[in-house]
Design a protein around this motif. Structure first.
Motif, PDB file in Angstrom:
ATOM      1  N   GLU A 274       0.817  -1.207   0.000  1.00 14.10           N
ATOM      2  CA  GLU A 274       0.000   0.000   0.000  1.00 14.10           C
ATOM      3  C   GLU A 274       0.857   1.267   0.000  1.00 14.10           C
ATOM      4  N   ALA A 275       2.124   1.163   0.400  1.00 14.15           N
ATOM      5  CA  ALA A 275       2.979   2.344   0.494  1.00 14.15           C
ATOM      6  C   ALA A 275       3.141   3.036  -0.848  1.00 14.15           C
ATOM      7  N   ALA A 276       3.161   2.270  -1.917  1.00  8.30           N
ATOM      8  CA  ALA A 276       3.329   2.856  -3.249  1.00  8.30           C
ATOM      9  C   ALA A 276       2.159   3.740  -3.625  1.00  8.30           C
ATOM     10  N   ARG A 277       0.996   3.502  -3.023  1.00  9.70           N
ATOM     11  CA  ARG A 277      -0.198   4.302  -3.316  1.00  9.70           C
ATOM     12  C   ARG A 277      -0.390   5.425  -2.304  1.00  9.70           C
ATOM     13  N   ARG A 278       0.553   5.535  -1.382  1.00 13.38           N
ATOM     14  CA  ARG A 278       0.494   6.587  -0.368  1.00 13.38           C
ATOM     15  C   ARG A 278       1.869   7.237  -0.288  1.00 13.38           C
ATOM     16  N   GLN A 279       2.197   8.019  -1.308  1.00 11.80           N
ATOM     17  CA  GLN A 279       3.534   8.592  -1.425  1.00 11.80           C
ATOM     18  C   GLN A 279       3.717   9.861  -0.598  1.00 11.80           C
ATOM     19  N   HIS A 280       2.640  10.615  -0.376  1.00 14.40           N
ATOM     20  CA  HIS A 280       2.770  11.895   0.316  1.00 14.40           C
ATOM     21  C   HIS A 280       3.054  11.715   1.803  1.00 14.40           C
ATOM     22  N   THR A 281       2.528  10.642   2.370  1.00 12.21           N
ATOM     23  CA  THR A 281       2.751  10.366   3.790  1.00 12.21           C
ATOM     24  C   THR A 281       3.028   8.886   3.983  1.00 12.21           C
ATOM     25  N   PRO A 282       3.868   8.546   4.983  1.00  9.00           N
ATOM     26  CA  PRO A 282       4.629   9.458   5.828  1.00  9.00           C
ATOM     27  C   PRO A 282       5.866   9.995   5.116  1.00  9.00           C
ATOM     28  N   LYS A 283       6.394  11.097   5.634  1.00 15.71           N
ATOM     29  CA  LYS A 283       7.681  11.586   5.166  1.00 15.71           C
ATOM     30  C   LYS A 283       8.786  10.801   5.872  1.00 15.71           C
ATOM     31  N   ILE A 284       9.970  10.878   5.321  1.00 15.01           N
ATOM     32  CA  ILE A 284      11.126  10.253   5.956  1.00 15.01           C
ATOM     33  C   ILE A 284      12.255  11.274   5.984  1.00 15.01           C
ATOM     34  N   ALA A 285      12.954  11.363   7.113  1.00 18.35           N
ATOM     35  CA  ALA A 285      14.000  12.372   7.279  1.00 18.35           C
ATOM     36  C   ALA A 285      15.127  11.800   8.117  1.00 18.35           C
ATOM     37  N   PHE A 286      16.328  12.368   7.955  1.00 19.21           N
ATOM     38  CA  PHE A 286      17.447  11.957   8.803  1.00 19.21           C
ATOM     39  C   PHE A 286      18.098  13.184   9.432  1.00 19.21           C
ATOM     40  N   VAL A 287      18.578  13.001  10.665  1.00 18.51           N
ATOM     41  CA  VAL A 287      19.059  14.115  11.482  1.00 18.51           C
ATOM     42  C   VAL A 287      20.492  13.877  11.917  1.00 18.51           C
ATOM     43  N   ALA A 288      21.167  14.990  12.212  1.00 17.95           N
ATOM     44  CA  ALA A 288      22.559  14.925  12.667  1.00 17.95           C
ATOM     45  C   ALA A 288      22.850  16.141  13.530  1.00 17.95           C
ATOM     46  N   PRO A 289      23.853  16.052  14.416  1.00 17.40           N
ATOM     47  CA  PRO A 289      24.263  17.228  15.198  1.00 17.40           C
ATOM     48  C   PRO A 289      24.776  18.324  14.277  1.00 17.40           C
ATOM     49  N   PRO A 290      24.829  19.555  14.765  1.00 17.27           N
ATOM     50  CA  PRO A 290      25.252  20.669  13.908  1.00 17.27           C
ATOM     51  C   PRO A 290      26.706  20.571  13.480  1.00 17.27           C
ATOM     52  N   THR A 291      26.929  20.925  12.233  1.00 13.03           N
ATOM     53  CA  THR A 291      28.274  21.072  11.687  1.00 13.03           C
ATOM     54  C   THR A 291      28.163  22.028  10.511  1.00 13.03           C
ATOM     55  N   ALA A 292      29.244  22.678  10.149  1.00 13.42           N
ATOM     56  CA  ALA A 292      29.218  23.635   9.050  1.00 13.42           C
ATOM     57  C   ALA A 292      29.027  22.907   7.715  1.00 13.42           C
ATOM     58  N   TYR A 293      28.287  23.549   6.805  1.00 13.42           N
ATOM     59  CA  TYR A 293      28.109  22.970   5.475  1.00 13.42           C
ATOM     60  C   TYR A 293      27.812  24.070   4.472  1.00 13.42           C
ATOM     61  N   LEU A 294      27.936  23.736   3.206  1.00  9.96           N
ATOM     62  CA  LEU A 294      27.663  24.664   2.120  1.00  9.96           C
ATOM     63  C   LEU A 294      26.250  24.423   1.619  1.00  9.96           C
ATOM     64  N   ALA A 295      25.372  25.420   1.766  1.00  8.89           N
ATOM     65  CA  ALA A 295      23.993  25.301   1.310  1.00  8.89           C
ATOM     66  C   ALA A 295      23.925  25.371  -0.205  1.00  8.89           C
ATOM     67  N   SER A 296      22.783  25.009  -0.756  1.00  9.76           N
ATOM     68  CA  SER A 296      22.636  24.978  -2.212  1.00  9.76           C
ATOM     69  C   SER A 296      22.771  26.358  -2.844  1.00  9.76           C
ATOM     70  N   SER A 297      22.583  27.415  -2.050  1.00 16.34           N
ATOM     71  CA  SER A 297      22.747  28.783  -2.554  1.00 16.34           C
ATOM     72  C   SER A 297      24.205  29.182  -2.672  1.00 16.34           C
ATOM     73  N   GLY A 298      25.100  28.379  -2.090  1.00 16.92           N
ATOM     74  CA  GLY A 298      26.516  28.722  -2.055  1.00 16.92           C
ATOM     75  C   GLY A 298      26.942  29.358  -0.749  1.00 16.92           C
ATOM     76  N   ARG A 299      25.973  29.631   0.146  1.00 18.47           N
ATOM     77  CA  ARG A 299      26.287  30.231   1.435  1.00 18.47           C
ATOM     78  C   ARG A 299      26.738  29.152   2.423  1.00 18.47           C
ATOM     79  N   THR A 300      27.747  29.484   3.211  1.00 13.64           N
ATOM     80  CA  THR A 300      28.186  28.569   4.255  1.00 13.64           C
ATOM     81  C   THR A 300      27.317  28.756   5.493  1.00 13.64           C
ATOM     82  N   VAL A 301      26.717  27.674   5.944  1.00 15.00           N
ATOM     83  CA  VAL A 301      25.965  27.678   7.190  1.00 15.00           C
ATOM     84  C   VAL A 301      26.911  27.220   8.293  1.00 15.00           C
ATOM     85  N   ALA A 302      27.176  28.098   9.249  1.00 12.76           N
ATOM     86  CA  ALA A 302      28.103  27.773  10.333  1.00 12.76           C
ATOM     87  C   ALA A 302      27.432  26.846  11.341  1.00 12.76           C
ATOM     88  N   ALA A 303      28.239  26.057  12.019  1.00 12.55           N
ATOM     89  CA  ALA A 303      27.704  25.109  12.992  1.00 12.55           C
ATOM     90  C   ALA A 303      26.946  25.813  14.111  1.00 12.55           C
TER      91      ALA A 303
END
Length: 401
Positions: A274-303
């Motif tokens: 049934e999951a194939a017919r219910r694509q909008h929910t649930p969402k799936i996400a993964f989390v991590a502690p803060p660290t610096a990274y380069l956002a898609s805009s090119g801006r550096t997000v500091a930790a």
């Protein structure tokens, strides 16, 4: 052949507004304006919206419709004056599949929620007596998909919606007016799905996914059902951008397998297929502690700019920013000690959290309390912006509705 015969139906001309809400775009309709067969649930309504958006498109581009070939831009909204006490309008959201003939009505769009109040005011669906000449108009929205209330505080100038401003939202190129949103009692569903904030009764569950692995997960239903995972367990850092995930077909397949097993554990589906017919929910996400990274805009997000990092998938692809409903779930989970989200943010009790996503950062607040051993979230808050991009009529072929 009779020269006067014409085998093709003319196009329908339907009043519509094309709006951006948060980091999404969609086609908005007043219920009274859509074709009569489409004013109620059913195949006619689904066919109409599919044709408006340009789906199903085997090329994946939605060239022959209003969709933008991403989950963030393949959306439709129907708004009506509400007959419910203490509400101004009813808001119904449809997530339109890009390559299959399917409209998913199983959840809300938090981003487009930011545009509903403005649309309702401009479309004459809010009583004039409730609209100030200058200031904030409080629009009381009944979210019909999940049967819950959203309060939108829409800026008004000289009796008209103010759309321009200096509020900046990562994932949106230009500033606009700020719209404050309150999601009341966001642990919700419309048809008995899940029901509780934590459908399994646990802050942490273990998902055993054959052929993929075992994973700790926080399964939460706040704003929208979400499966939260630990980035390191998956082999990620939480700094990934879209191409890293969306260009990896085996990774997307693993995420979908985990999502299906999580949906089953949450009681959202009765069997894995049934999951194939219910694509909008649930969402799936993964989390991590803060660290610096380069956002898609090119801006550096500091930790030190964020409390944690979150990457979320929608309709089988990594989202370019963050779904508004998933942000509600992030805020709720962050407020409750012991969840994976709270742990990634450093633990402890908190009323708000700022997280890093692929396009930048976002702050969301949540009010949570534990009563008789059960957690409840009474309200989630965040700011978005919205803007009308085009208004007039959308045209669709009149046959087949």
């Amino acid at each position: 052949m009779n020269a006067t015969a014409h085998p093709y139906a003319p196009q329908l001309r339907v009043p519509a507004t094309y709006m951006r809400g948060g980091t999404s775009k969609g086609v908005f309709f007043r219920l009274q304006d859509v074709p009569e067969p489409c004013r109620r649930p059913g195949s006619a309504r689904d066919r109409f919206l599919l044709r408006v958006i340009g789906s199903p498109d085997p090329y994946g581009k939605q060239i022959d419709g209003m969709g933008g070939a991403t989950s963030s831009t393949s959306k439709a909204v129907i708004v009506a004056a509400s007959e419910r006490p203490d509400h101004d309008v009813d808001y119904l959201f449809g997530q339109v599949s890009i390559d299959t003939p399917f409209v998913d009505w199983s959840g809300n769009c938090g981003n487009l929620s930011a545009a509903v109040g403005a649309f309702a005011i401009s479309a004459g669906l809010v009583a004039p007596a409730r609209i100030p000449r200058d200031g904030l108009c409080t629009v009381r929205i009944w979210q019909a998909n999940i049967a819950r209330t959203i309060i939108a505080h829409v800026p008004v100038r000289e009796g008209e919606v103010q759309e321009t401003g200096d509020f900046e939202l990562d994932g949106v190129a230009f500033p606009a007016a700020e719209v404050e949103l309150e999601f009341l009692d966001p642990a919700a569903d419309s048809d008995g799905d899940g029901g509780a904030l934590f459908p399994t009764g646990n802050l942490l569950d273990e998902l055993d996914v054959p052929g993929v692995g075992r994973f700790q997960a926080t399964l939460i239903n706040a704003g929208i059902p979400v499966i939260f995972l630990d980035a390191a367990t998956l082999g990620y850092t939480g700094t990934e951008l879209q191409d890293t995930i969306n260009g990896d077909a085996p990774a997307l397949a693993r995420f979908e397998a985990i999502r299906a097993h999580g949906a089953l554990r949450m009681g959202l589906i009765a069997s894995l297929d049934e999951a194939a017919r219910r694509q909008h929910t649930p969402k799936i996400a993964f989390v991590a502690p803060p660290t610096a990274y380069l956002a898609s805009s090119g801006r550096t997000v500091a930790a030190d700019e964020v409390d944690l990092l979150v990457r979320a998938l929608s309709m089988g692809k990594l989202h370019h920013a963050m779904m508004g409903t998933a942000a509600v779930a992030i805020g709720a989970a962050a407020a409750i000690p012991g969840t994976l989200v709270n742990r990634a943010a450093g633990g402890g009790e908190r009323r708000s959290v700022r997280f890093g996503h692929p396009s930048g950062t976002l702050r969301v607040g949540a009010e949570a309390r534990c009563e008789h051993g059960a957690w409840q979230v009474t309200r989630a808050l965040m700011s978005r912006s919205a803007r009308t991009l085009m208004e007039g009529w959308v045209r669709v072929p009149g046959d087949g509705l």
